[in-house]
Design an enzyme around this catalytic site. Structure first.
Site, PDB file in Angstrom:
ATOM      1  N   SER A  37     -13.985 -12.006 -12.420  1.00  0.00           N
ATOM      2  CA  SER A  37     -12.918 -11.878 -11.426  1.00  0.00           C
ATOM      3  C   SER A  37     -11.538 -12.207 -11.992  1.00  0.00           C
ATOM      4  O   SER A  37     -10.547 -12.153 -11.280  1.00  0.00           O
ATOM      5  CB  SER A  37     -13.207 -12.789 -10.222  1.00  0.00           C
ATOM      6  OG  SER A  37     -13.277 -14.145 -10.638  1.00  0.00           O
ATOM      7  N   ASN A 124     -16.292 -24.131  -5.744  1.00  0.00           N
ATOM      8  CA  ASN A 124     -16.308 -23.685  -4.344  1.00  0.00           C
ATOM      9  C   ASN A 124     -15.135 -24.233  -3.546  1.00  0.00           C
ATOM     10  O   ASN A 124     -14.474 -23.496  -2.812  1.00  0.00           O
ATOM     11  CB  ASN A 124     -17.637 -24.075  -3.694  1.00  0.00           C
ATOM     12  CG  ASN A 124     -18.821 -23.381  -4.358  1.00  0.00           C
ATOM     13  OD1 ASN A 124     -18.625 -22.497  -5.192  1.00  0.00           O
ATOM     14  ND2 ASN A 124     -20.023 -23.789  -4.019  1.00  0.00           N
ATOM     15  N   THR A 169       8.591   9.068  27.554  1.00  0.00           N
ATOM     16  CA  THR A 169       7.192   8.715  27.774  1.00  0.00           C
ATOM     17  C   THR A 169       6.427  10.001  27.504  1.00  0.00           C
ATOM     18  O   THR A 169       6.944  11.099  27.755  1.00  0.00           O
ATOM     19  CB  THR A 169       6.912   8.230  29.219  1.00  0.00           C
ATOM     20  OG1 THR A 169       7.217   9.300  30.122  1.00  0.00           O
ATOM     21  CG2 THR A 169       7.770   7.023  29.593  1.00  0.00           C
ATOM     22  N   HIS A 170       5.245   9.868  26.938  1.00  0.00           N
ATOM     23  CA  HIS A 170       4.463  11.054  26.508  1.00  0.00           C
ATOM     24  C   HIS A 170       5.248  11.896  25.506  1.00  0.00           C
ATOM     25  O   HIS A 170       4.993  13.095  25.375  1.00  0.00           O
ATOM     26  CB  HIS A 170       4.044  11.932  27.698  1.00  0.00           C
ATOM     27  CG  HIS A 170       3.509  11.170  28.868  1.00  0.00           C
ATOM     28  ND1 HIS A 170       2.171  10.961  29.077  1.00  0.00           N
ATOM     29  CD2 HIS A 170       4.149  10.519  29.878  1.00  0.00           C
ATOM     30  CE1 HIS A 170       1.994  10.237  30.182  1.00  0.00           C
ATOM     31  NE2 HIS A 170       3.186   9.943  30.679  1.00  0.00           N
ATOM     32  N   SER A 291      12.776  18.249  -2.534  1.00  0.00           N
ATOM     33  CA  SER A 291      11.580  19.012  -2.848  1.00  0.00           C
ATOM     34  C   SER A 291      11.789  19.708  -4.180  1.00  0.00           C
ATOM     35  O   SER A 291      12.896  20.124  -4.502  1.00  0.00           O
ATOM     36  CB  SER A 291      11.337  20.047  -1.745  1.00  0.00           C
ATOM     37  OG  SER A 291      10.540  21.101  -2.255  1.00  0.00           O
ATOM     38  N   ASN A 299      13.529  14.754   2.461  1.00  0.00           N
ATOM     39  CA  ASN A 299      12.305  14.246   3.091  1.00  0.00           C
ATOM     40  C   ASN A 299      12.333  12.725   3.271  1.00  0.00           C
ATOM     41  O   ASN A 299      12.789  11.996   2.387  1.00  0.00           O
ATOM     42  CB  ASN A 299      11.090  14.620   2.234  1.00  0.00           C
ATOM     43  CG  ASN A 299      10.894  16.128   2.154  1.00  0.00           C
ATOM     44  OD1 ASN A 299      11.203  16.841   3.110  1.00  0.00           O
ATOM     45  ND2 ASN A 299      10.417  16.605   1.022  1.00  0.00           N
ATOM     46  N   GLU A 304       7.407   7.734   5.470  1.00  0.00           N
ATOM     47  CA  GLU A 304       6.022   8.223   5.454  1.00  0.00           C
ATOM     48  C   GLU A 304       5.102   7.248   4.716  1.00  0.00           C
ATOM     49  O   GLU A 304       3.961   7.011   5.120  1.00  0.00           O
ATOM     50  CB  GLU A 304       5.960   9.594   4.789  1.00  0.00           C
ATOM     51  CG  GLU A 304       6.695  10.676   5.560  1.00  0.00           C
ATOM     52  CD  GLU A 304       6.891  11.919   4.713  1.00  0.00           C
ATOM     53  OE1 GLU A 304       5.978  12.764   4.697  1.00  0.00           O
ATOM     54  OE2 GLU A 304       7.932  12.060   4.056  1.00  0.00           O
ATOM     55  N   TYR A 331     -21.225 -21.515   0.665  1.00  0.00           N
ATOM     56  CA  TYR A 331     -20.622 -20.507  -0.204  1.00  0.00           C
ATOM     57  C   TYR A 331     -21.638 -19.459  -0.657  1.00  0.00           C
ATOM     58  O   TYR A 331     -22.783 -19.774  -0.955  1.00  0.00           O
ATOM     59  CB  TYR A 331     -20.010 -21.185  -1.450  1.00  0.00           C
ATOM     60  CG  TYR A 331     -19.392 -20.199  -2.422  1.00  0.00           C
ATOM     61  CD1 TYR A 331     -18.083 -19.761  -2.253  1.00  0.00           C
ATOM     62  CD2 TYR A 331     -20.132 -19.674  -3.485  1.00  0.00           C
ATOM     63  CE1 TYR A 331     -17.514 -18.832  -3.122  1.00  0.00           C
ATOM     64  CE2 TYR A 331     -19.576 -18.755  -4.362  1.00  0.00           C
ATOM     65  CZ  TYR A 331     -18.269 -18.343  -4.182  1.00  0.00           C
ATOM     66  OH  TYR A 331     -17.710 -17.434  -5.038  1.00  0.00           O
ATOM     67  N   GLN A 336     -16.172 -13.966  -3.286  1.00  0.00           N
ATOM     68  CA  GLN A 336     -15.232 -13.628  -4.361  1.00  0.00           C
ATOM     69  C   GLN A 336     -14.506 -12.324  -4.038  1.00  0.00           C
ATOM     70  O   GLN A 336     -13.416 -12.076  -4.548  1.00  0.00           O
ATOM     71  CB  GLN A 336     -15.999 -13.503  -5.689  1.00  0.00           C
ATOM     72  CG  GLN A 336     -15.146 -13.141  -6.877  1.00  0.00           C
ATOM     73  CD  GLN A 336     -15.865 -13.413  -8.185  1.00  0.00           C
ATOM     74  OE1 GLN A 336     -16.003 -14.554  -8.600  1.00  0.00           O
ATOM     75  NE2 GLN A 336     -16.356 -12.365  -8.834  1.00  0.00           N
ATOM     76  N   LYS A 339     -10.480 -11.633  -2.282  1.00  0.00           N
ATOM     77  CA  LYS A 339      -9.118 -11.665  -2.823  1.00  0.00           C
ATOM     78  C   LYS A 339      -8.457 -10.303  -2.915  1.00  0.00           C
ATOM     79  O   LYS A 339      -7.303 -10.139  -2.490  1.00  0.00           O
ATOM     80  CB  LYS A 339      -9.125 -12.342  -4.192  1.00  0.00           C
ATOM     81  CG  LYS A 339      -9.411 -13.822  -4.086  1.00  0.00           C
ATOM     82  CD  LYS A 339      -9.791 -14.431  -5.415  1.00  0.00           C
ATOM     83  CE  LYS A 339     -10.680 -15.638  -5.199  1.00  0.00           C
ATOM     84  NZ  LYS A 339     -12.052 -15.294  -4.742  1.00  0.00           N
TER      85      LYS A 339
HETATM   86  N1  ARG Z   1     -14.706 -16.928  -8.763  1.00  0.00           N
HETATM   87  C1  ARG Z   1     -15.358 -17.539  -7.655  1.00  0.00           C
HETATM   88  C2  ARG Z   1     -14.819 -16.995  -6.323  1.00  0.00           C
HETATM   89  O1  ARG Z   1     -13.787 -16.442  -6.324  1.00  0.00           O
HETATM   90  C3  ARG Z   1     -15.173 -19.018  -7.689  1.00  0.00           C
HETATM   91  C4  ARG Z   1     -16.250 -19.792  -7.002  1.00  0.00           C
HETATM   92  C5  ARG Z   1     -17.537 -19.628  -7.728  1.00  0.00           C
HETATM   93  N2  ARG Z   1     -18.524 -20.535  -7.258  1.00  0.00           N
HETATM   94  C6  ARG Z   1     -19.780 -20.453  -7.615  1.00  0.00           C
HETATM   95  N3  ARG Z   1     -20.593 -21.318  -7.124  1.00  0.00           N
HETATM   96  N4  ARG Z   1     -20.198 -19.513  -8.392  1.00  0.00           N
HETATM   97  O2  ARG Z   1     -15.431 -17.129  -5.286  1.00  0.00           O
END
Ligand code: ARG
Length: 472
Positions: A37, A124, A169-170, A291, A299, A304, A331, A336, A339
């Site tokens: 990650s 965690n 309206t509409h 264009s 445009n 948009e 957890y 993960q 994000k």
């Molecule tokens: N990279 C992990 C995440 O974003 C961190 C936590 C990992 N924890 C574990 N017990 N493997 O969630």
């Protein structure tokens, strides 16, 4: 001291996993590919460092680590901060995520003391902390951008508190309003959006650090101390919840979704207003594109794209909800995947807010054209009906009927309501006098709507004044 948490990475030389003690083989390449990650959670580096610095200071104060170890850790973390700022920090895939990358680098810089930082902590609670701080900042940043947009809308509304336009309206002409009033509708919407970001921020402002893997820690840690050092109101009250809650992110994404939806509605209006058929507003070259084949084109691409980018925010809420909905406590690695959607949603939202703020400032209404449209389509028919009620004491339903007949007659004669001869009106209702014409212009219609929150310029100016006070 030893590490208590189930997720206790041991710092090891590059190439071996942090949990090397329990494992004799290296992970398969595909395992690493799906697990890694660092490509995205490197964005959490500043939060990770801040959390580690607060944690180390607390461990020292609690007597869990020595002053020497703390000093070495702080110095190493400061250096890592500099490396990250300078772009020289080695982000390495074999260390999976930002937490282990920082720890591995710390060990290279300061040696074995680095291994004491992870005492009484797990990835965690670490990731829960980092991500919460990131989302907290995103809420602050976004609320600030929303307010900047509100200021741009206010300035434009003030300049056009009397500029007529048709209200719809509409998407059919309904009653005349002012352009300022229309823009102030968005000031209200964005005001609620800023409030939602502030509410979400306030609710999420509890520190999960010290929940450790899931059950808390046997070390004499001071969670209140780290919470305070990191700007939280208090520590979270349940360790299981601390490491498995992502509703702080969902709430921020929900606020972001509604805000993006509002941006999209305004963007859509700009697109429509810019068409030659409407011709209500123009944008300068700064916020339009041409264009490659049709030389006449101008445009509204920025509008948009703001409209389209709302999909990122709305989709991200959905994506994270689906990730979370089946997860048992506490957890799971699924989390993960929280994000990327969150980063993407806020990146898109922030860019959209900036672009919209620029467009609003750039927007120039074509006042003549809007005024002409404001008077077209028998837009003051309600004013005629209201006059019949007020002046002749007709029940509104009867007034509505007489007015409908007047519109029909005007249509037959090819004129508008103010152009309909008095004799024609009197043929429908004999008591009508020529004073009726005073209420049939769009100016009169708008000026008469003085009820609180109405489109009369005095009301619009009162709201502008109130918002200026709120926003300063
Ligand atoms: N990279 C992990 C995440 O974003 C961190 C936590 C990992 N924890 C574990 N017990 N493997 O969630």
């Amino acid at each position: 001291m030893t590490n208590d948490s189930s997720d206790a990475p041991q710092t090891t030389p590059a190439g071996q996993a942090m949990w090397g003690g329990r494992f004799s083989d290296k992970p398969a390449e595909l395992m690493q590919a799906i697990n890694v990650s660092i490509g995205f959670d490197r964005r959490l580096a500043p939060q990770d460092l801040a959390g580690s610095r607060a944690h180390a200071a607390m461990l020292r104060k609690a007597g869990v680590i020595s002053s020497e170890d703390e000093a070495a850790i702080q110095q190493g973390l400061a250096q890592i901060g500099e490396e990250i700022a300078a772009g020289t920090f080695p982000f390495r895939e074999e260390y999976e995520d930002i937490h282990m990358n920082v720890e591995a680098r710390l060990r290279e810089l300061i040696g074995p003391s680095a291994g004491r930082l992870h005492t009484a902590r797990s990835r965690n609670d670490q990731v829960a902390l980092d991500f919460r701080m990131w989302v907290r900042e995103a809420c602050e940043r976004t609320a600030g951008l929303v307010q900047a947009l509100q200021r741009a809308l206010l300035a434009k509304a003030e300049a056009h508190a009397e500029t007529l336009m048709p209200g719809f309206t509409h998407l059919q002409p309904a009653q005349p309003v002012t352009f300022g009033h229309h823009l102030m509708a968005y000031v209200e919407m964005f005001g609620r959006d800023a409030g939602r970001f502030a509410d979400a921020r306030a609710r999420m402002n509890e520190s999960p650090l010290g929940a450790a893997a899931l059950a808390g820690s046997p070390f004499p840690i001071d969670r209140h101390m780290t919470a305070q050092a990191l700007g939280f109101e208090r520590p979270t009250a349940n360790s299981l919840d601390s490491v498995s809650d992502r509703d702080f992110a969902l709430e921020a994404l929900a606020a972001g979704s509604i805000c993006a939806l509002h941006l999209s509605r305004l963007a859509e209006e700009i697109v429509v207003w810019m068409t030659p058929q409407f011709g209500f507003v123009r944008l300068t070259d700064a916020f339009t594109t041409g264009s490659s084949i049709m030389p006449q084109k101008k445009n509204p691409d920025a509008a948009e794209l703001v409209r389209a980018k709302a999909g990122k925010a709305l989709g991200s809420f959905q994506q994270l909800s689906v990730v979370m909905k089946g997860l048992p406590l506490a957890y799971s690695k699924d989390m993960q995947e929280d994000k990327v959607p969150t980063f993407e949603a806020f990146d898109a939202l922030e860019l959209s807010l900036r672009a919209m703020t620029g467009m609003v400032a750039d927007l120039e209404p074509n006042a003549e054209r809007m005024a002409a449209a404001a008077g077209a389509g028998f837009s003051t028919a309600t004013d005629l009906a209201d006059w019949l009620v007020r002046e002749l004491n007709l029940p509104f339903r009867d007034a509505h009927h007489v007015t409908g007949a007047a519109v029909k007659r005007a249509e037959e004669l090819g004129c508008d309501l103010p152009g309909l001869p008095l004799a024609e009106l009197q043929a429908l209702e004999s008591r009508i006098t020529d004073r009726v014409y005073e209420v049939l212009t769009p100016e009169a219609s708008v000026a008469s709507r003085k009820s609180y929150g109405g489109t009369a310029p005095v009301q619009v100016r009162a709201q502008i004044k109130r918002w200026k006070e709120v926003l300063q």
